[in-house]
Write a protein that holds these residues in place. Sequence first.
Motif, mmCIF file in Angstrom:
data_model
loop_
_atom_site.group_PDB
_atom_site.id
_atom_site.type_symbol
_atom_site.label_atom_id
_atom_site.label_comp_id
_atom_site.label_asym_id
_atom_site.label_seq_id
_atom_site.Cartn_x
_atom_site.Cartn_y
_atom_site.Cartn_z
ATOM 1 N N UNK A 259 -46.640 -54.812 -9.500
ATOM 2 C CA UNK A 259 -46.004 -55.121 -8.225
ATOM 3 C C UNK A 259 -44.680 -54.405 -8.064
ATOM 4 N N UNK A 260 -44.161 -53.833 -9.138
ATOM 5 C CA UNK A 260 -42.830 -53.227 -9.093
ATOM 6 C C UNK A 260 -42.858 -51.718 -9.289
ATOM 7 N N UNK A 261 -44.032 -51.125 -9.318
ATOM 8 C CA UNK A 261 -44.155 -49.680 -9.533
ATOM 9 C C UNK A 261 -43.884 -48.912 -8.258
ATOM 10 N N UNK B 181 -49.216 -68.875 -2.249
ATOM 11 C CA UNK B 181 -47.787 -68.602 -2.363
ATOM 12 C C UNK B 181 -47.258 -67.777 -1.193
ATOM 13 N N UNK B 182 -45.941 -67.801 -1.056
ATOM 14 C CA UNK B 182 -45.189 -66.905 -0.173
ATOM 15 C C UNK B 182 -44.202 -66.154 -1.054
ATOM 16 N N UNK B 183 -43.874 -64.898 -0.687
ATOM 17 C CA UNK B 183 -43.150 -63.981 -1.558
ATOM 18 C C UNK B 183 -41.848 -63.493 -0.923
ATOM 19 N N UNK B 184 -40.764 -63.603 -1.679
ATOM 20 C CA UNK B 184 -39.457 -63.113 -1.234
ATOM 21 C C UNK B 184 -38.928 -62.164 -2.300
ATOM 22 N N UNK B 185 -38.735 -60.901 -1.931
ATOM 23 C CA UNK B 185 -38.259 -59.877 -2.855
ATOM 24 C C UNK B 185 -36.736 -59.811 -2.821
ATOM 25 N N UNK B 186 -36.119 -59.797 -4.007
ATOM 26 C CA UNK B 186 -34.673 -59.682 -4.094
ATOM 27 C C UNK B 186 -34.293 -58.983 -5.395
ATOM 28 N N UNK B 187 -33.036 -58.623 -5.504
ATOM 29 C CA UNK B 187 -32.554 -58.006 -6.736
ATOM 30 C C UNK B 187 -32.247 -59.083 -7.769
ATOM 31 N N UNK B 188 -32.519 -58.758 -9.025
ATOM 32 C CA UNK B 188 -32.244 -59.690 -10.111
ATOM 33 C C UNK B 188 -30.775 -60.111 -10.110
ATOM 34 N N UNK B 189 -29.883 -59.195 -9.759
ATOM 35 C CA UNK B 189 -28.447 -59.525 -9.794
ATOM 36 C C UNK B 189 -28.074 -60.640 -8.818
ATOM 37 N N UNK B 190 -28.957 -60.958 -7.856
ATOM 38 C CA UNK B 190 -28.700 -62.063 -6.931
ATOM 39 C C UNK B 190 -29.107 -63.421 -7.502
ATOM 40 N N UNK B 191 -29.848 -63.407 -8.613
ATOM 41 C CA UNK B 191 -30.472 -64.649 -9.079
ATOM 42 C C UNK B 191 -29.455 -65.714 -9.481
ATOM 43 N N UNK B 192 -28.369 -65.332 -10.124
ATOM 44 C CA UNK B 192 -27.400 -66.342 -10.564
ATOM 45 C C UNK B 192 -26.875 -67.140 -9.372
ATOM 46 N N UNK C 195 -33.262 -53.796 -10.942
ATOM 47 C CA UNK C 195 -34.277 -54.773 -11.332
ATOM 48 C C UNK C 195 -34.541 -55.693 -10.140
ATOM 49 N N UNK C 196 -35.813 -55.779 -9.771
ATOM 50 C CA UNK C 196 -36.212 -56.605 -8.639
ATOM 51 C C UNK C 196 -37.049 -57.776 -9.150
ATOM 52 N N UNK C 197 -37.053 -58.851 -8.393
ATOM 53 C CA UNK C 197 -37.898 -60.006 -8.699
ATOM 54 C C UNK C 197 -38.491 -60.536 -7.393
ATOM 55 N N UNK C 198 -39.612 -61.224 -7.518
ATOM 56 C CA UNK C 198 -40.173 -61.978 -6.397
ATOM 57 C C UNK C 198 -39.933 -63.460 -6.664
ATOM 58 N N UNK C 199 -39.297 -64.119 -5.716
ATOM 59 C CA UNK C 199 -39.174 -65.572 -5.762
ATOM 60 C C UNK C 199 -40.272 -66.118 -4.859
ATOM 61 N N UNK C 200 -41.068 -67.026 -5.408
ATOM 62 C CA UNK C 200 -42.217 -67.545 -4.655
ATOM 63 C C UNK C 200 -42.113 -69.053 -4.470
ATOM 64 N N UNK C 201 -42.513 -69.472 -3.287
ATOM 65 C CA UNK C 201 -42.667 -70.895 -2.991
ATOM 66 C C UNK C 201 -44.110 -71.117 -2.569
ATOM 67 N N UNK C 202 -44.526 -72.363 -2.557
ATOM 68 C CA UNK C 202 -45.895 -72.654 -2.143
ATOM 69 C C UNK C 202 -46.001 -72.684 -0.617
ATOM 70 N N UNK C 203 -47.160 -72.302 -0.140
ATOM 71 C CA UNK C 203 -47.410 -72.399 1.307
ATOM 72 C C UNK C 203 -47.431 -73.848 1.756
ATOM 73 N N UNK C 204 -47.848 -74.744 0.873
ATOM 74 C CA UNK C 204 -47.864 -76.163 1.255
ATOM 75 C C UNK C 204 -46.441 -76.666 1.524
ATOM 76 N N UNK C 205 -45.446 -76.188 0.765
ATOM 77 C CA UNK C 205 -44.052 -76.534 1.036
ATOM 78 C C UNK C 205 -43.642 -76.030 2.413
#
Length: 198
Positions: A196-198, A11-22, A85-95
Amino acid sequence: MGLKDAKEGKLLYHLTELKNLESIIDFGLVPRKILRENTVTFGDVADPEIIRKREVLGLDEYIPFHFHPYSAFDVAVKKTHVGEEMIYICITRSLARRNNFRILPKHPLALEECQLYDYDEGFEMIDWDILTRVGQNDEDARQIKMAECLSPLVIPVDAFQCIYVSSKETENKVADMLKQKGVIFPPPFITVMPQWFE
Protein backbone atom coordinates in the motif's frame (compact mmCIF):
# COMPACT_ATOMS: atom_id res chain seq x y z
CA MET A 1 -8.27 -5.58 0.76
CA GLY A 2 -8.42 -5.36 -3.02
CA LEU A 3 -10.22 -2.59 -4.87
CA LYS A 4 -12.90 -5.02 -6.08
CA ASP A 5 -13.85 -5.64 -2.42
CA ALA A 6 -14.26 -1.96 -1.53
CA LYS A 7 -18.06 -1.98 -1.31
CA GLU A 8 -18.14 -4.88 1.13
CA GLY A 9 -15.16 -3.61 3.15
CA LYS A 10 -15.46 -2.94 6.86
CA LEU A 11 -12.98 -0.06 7.13
CA LEU A 12 -12.42 3.55 6.12
CA TYR A 13 -8.88 4.81 5.39
CA HIS A 14 -7.13 8.05 6.32
CA LEU A 15 -3.56 8.55 5.06
CA THR A 16 -1.19 10.69 7.12
CA GLU A 17 2.49 11.06 7.93
CA LEU A 18 3.89 9.04 10.81
CA LYS A 19 5.27 12.26 12.33
CA ASN A 20 1.65 13.35 12.97
CA LEU A 21 0.85 10.27 15.05
CA GLU A 22 2.03 11.56 18.43
CA SER A 23 -0.29 14.57 18.22
CA ILE A 24 -3.09 12.36 16.89
CA ILE A 25 -2.71 10.02 19.87
CA ASP A 26 -2.85 13.01 22.24
CA PHE A 27 -5.75 14.88 20.64
CA GLY A 28 -7.42 12.46 18.20
CA LEU A 29 -7.93 12.93 14.48
CA VAL A 30 -9.09 16.52 14.21
CA PRO A 31 -10.63 18.44 11.29
CA ARG A 32 -8.14 20.75 9.54
CA LYS A 33 -10.18 23.87 10.40
CA ILE A 34 -9.88 23.21 14.14
CA LEU A 35 -6.15 22.54 13.80
CA ARG A 36 -5.65 25.82 11.95
CA GLU A 37 -7.81 27.83 14.37
CA ASN A 38 -5.67 26.52 17.22
CA THR A 39 -2.41 27.08 15.30
CA VAL A 40 -1.46 23.42 15.61
CA THR A 41 1.52 22.51 13.44
CA PHE A 42 1.07 19.29 11.47
CA GLY A 43 2.41 17.61 8.36
CA ASP A 44 -0.21 18.27 5.68
CA VAL A 45 -0.15 15.77 2.83
CA ALA A 46 -2.89 17.33 0.70
CA ASP A 47 -2.24 19.54 -2.34
CA PRO A 48 -2.58 23.29 -1.43
CA GLU A 49 -5.02 23.89 -4.33
CA ILE A 50 -7.25 21.09 -3.08
CA ILE A 51 -7.04 22.43 0.47
CA ARG A 52 -8.19 25.89 -0.73
CA LYS A 53 -11.18 24.45 -2.57
CA ARG A 54 -12.07 22.30 0.43
CA GLU A 55 -12.01 25.42 2.61
CA VAL A 56 -14.29 27.29 0.20
CA LEU A 57 -16.71 24.33 0.24
CA GLY A 58 -16.60 24.07 4.05
CA LEU A 59 -15.01 20.61 3.88
CA ASP A 60 -12.15 21.63 6.17
CA GLU A 61 -14.68 21.12 9.00
CA TYR A 62 -14.50 17.36 8.36
CA ILE A 63 -11.91 14.59 8.52
CA PRO A 64 -11.81 12.80 5.14
CA PHE A 65 -11.67 9.02 4.80
CA HIS A 66 -11.63 6.89 1.65
CA PHE A 67 -13.34 3.55 1.08
CA HIS A 68 -10.09 1.89 -0.04
CA PRO A 69 -6.34 2.62 0.02
CA TYR A 70 -5.94 2.84 -3.79
CA SER A 71 -7.25 6.31 -4.66
CA ALA A 72 -5.47 8.74 -6.98
CA PHE A 73 -5.07 10.99 -3.93
CA ASP A 74 -3.12 8.28 -2.09
CA VAL A 75 -0.90 7.62 -5.11
CA ALA A 76 -0.16 11.33 -5.56
CA VAL A 77 0.64 11.83 -1.86
CA LYS A 78 3.03 8.89 -1.81
CA LYS A 79 4.85 10.24 -4.89
CA THR A 80 5.03 13.78 -3.49
CA HIS A 81 6.20 12.63 -0.07
CA VAL A 82 8.79 10.06 -1.08
CA GLY A 83 11.03 9.38 1.90
CA GLU A 84 8.36 10.31 4.47
CA GLU A 85 6.94 7.49 6.56
CA MET A 86 3.22 7.26 5.93
CA ILE A 87 0.51 5.36 7.80
CA TYR A 88 -3.17 4.61 7.28
CA ILE A 89 -5.41 5.21 10.27
CA CYS A 90 -8.57 3.15 9.90
CA ILE A 91 -11.94 3.25 11.58
CA THR A 92 -14.86 0.92 11.07
CA ARG A 93 -17.67 1.81 8.71
CA SER A 94 -20.12 0.83 11.43
CA LEU A 95 -18.70 3.65 13.60
CA ALA A 96 -19.17 6.09 10.72
CA ARG A 97 -22.69 4.86 10.08
CA ARG A 98 -23.71 5.03 13.77
CA ASN A 99 -22.47 8.61 13.95
CA ASN A 100 -24.00 9.52 10.57
CA PHE A 101 -20.77 10.69 8.97
CA ARG A 102 -21.39 12.42 5.66
CA ILE A 103 -20.55 11.03 2.25
CA LEU A 104 -19.40 12.67 -0.97
CA PRO A 105 -20.00 10.17 -3.82
CA LYS A 106 -17.21 11.81 -5.89
CA HIS A 107 -14.07 13.78 -5.12
CA PRO A 108 -15.11 17.38 -4.32
CA LEU A 109 -13.03 18.90 -7.13
CA ALA A 110 -15.25 17.00 -9.58
CA LEU A 111 -18.41 18.66 -8.29
CA GLU A 112 -19.96 21.99 -9.25
CA GLU A 113 -21.78 22.05 -5.94
CA CYS A 114 -20.75 20.23 -2.83
CA GLN A 115 -23.73 18.17 -1.72
CA LEU A 116 -23.06 16.09 1.39
CA TYR A 117 -25.30 13.12 2.03
CA ASP A 118 -26.22 11.21 5.16
CA TYR A 119 -24.20 8.02 5.46
CA ASP A 120 -26.79 5.53 4.16
CA GLU A 121 -28.04 7.73 1.32
CA GLY A 122 -24.51 8.68 0.27
CA PHE A 123 -23.31 5.08 0.37
CA GLU A 124 -26.06 4.10 -2.06
CA MET A 125 -25.23 7.04 -4.35
CA ILE A 126 -21.63 5.91 -4.90
CA ASP A 127 -21.14 4.27 -8.30
CA TRP A 128 -19.67 1.08 -6.87
CA ASP A 129 -19.39 -0.57 -10.30
CA ILE A 130 -16.90 2.09 -11.38
CA LEU A 131 -15.27 2.51 -7.97
CA THR A 132 -14.44 -1.20 -7.78
CA ARG A 133 -13.45 -1.65 -11.44
CA VAL A 134 -9.75 -2.40 -11.68
CA GLY A 135 -7.98 -0.72 -14.59
CA GLN A 136 -10.57 1.96 -15.37
CA ASN A 137 -8.71 5.22 -14.76
CA ASP A 138 -10.34 7.87 -16.93
CA GLU A 139 -10.96 11.19 -15.18
CA ASP A 140 -14.55 10.44 -14.16
CA ALA A 141 -13.56 7.03 -12.77
CA ARG A 142 -10.67 8.60 -10.83
CA GLN A 143 -13.09 11.09 -9.21
CA ILE A 144 -15.56 8.33 -8.28
CA LYS A 145 -12.76 6.21 -6.82
CA MET A 146 -12.01 9.15 -4.51
CA ALA A 147 -15.47 9.13 -2.92
CA GLU A 148 -15.16 10.29 0.67
CA CYS A 149 -16.68 9.60 4.04
CA LEU A 150 -16.41 12.72 6.19
CA SER A 151 -16.35 12.94 9.97
CA PRO A 152 -17.48 16.18 11.63
CA LEU A 153 -16.27 14.73 14.95
CA VAL A 154 -12.85 14.54 16.52
CA ILE A 155 -11.97 10.83 16.50
CA PRO A 156 -10.01 9.67 19.57
CA VAL A 157 -7.34 7.01 19.30
CA ASP A 158 -9.48 4.49 21.19
CA ALA A 159 -11.96 4.64 18.28
CA PHE A 160 -9.30 3.57 15.75
CA GLN A 161 -9.71 0.01 14.54
CA CYS A 162 -6.22 -0.38 13.11
CA ILE A 163 -3.15 1.35 11.76
CA TYR A 164 -1.53 0.08 8.56
CA VAL A 165 2.20 0.61 8.14
CA SER A 166 4.81 -0.08 5.47
CA SER A 167 7.37 -2.10 7.42
CA LYS A 168 8.18 -3.98 10.59
CA GLU A 169 10.37 -1.04 11.63
CA THR A 170 7.43 1.38 11.35
CA GLU A 171 5.21 -1.12 13.16
CA ASN A 172 7.65 -1.08 16.08
CA LYS A 173 7.75 2.73 16.12
CA VAL A 174 3.94 2.93 16.18
CA ALA A 175 3.66 0.23 18.87
CA ASP A 176 6.27 2.01 21.03
CA MET A 177 4.51 5.36 20.62
CA LEU A 178 1.12 3.89 21.58
CA LYS A 179 2.65 2.12 24.57
CA GLN A 180 4.43 5.27 25.76
CA LYS A 181 1.14 7.16 25.55
CA GLY A 182 -0.67 4.47 27.56
CA VAL A 183 -2.89 3.24 24.70
CA ILE A 184 -4.01 -0.29 25.57
CA PHE A 185 -4.20 -3.03 22.93
CA PRO A 186 -6.39 -4.02 21.18
CA PRO A 187 -7.40 -1.92 19.22
CA PRO A 188 -5.84 -0.26 17.37
CA PHE A 189 -4.21 -3.22 15.73
CA ILE A 190 -1.04 -2.54 13.75
CA THR A 191 -0.66 -4.34 10.43
CA VAL A 192 2.29 -4.30 8.04
CA MET A 193 1.08 -3.82 4.43
CA PRO A 194 4.09 -2.72 2.33
CA GLN A 195 2.26 -2.89 -1.03
CA TRP A 196 0.00 0.00 0.00
CA PHE A 197 3.00 2.29 0.39
CA GLU A 198 4.95 1.54 -2.80
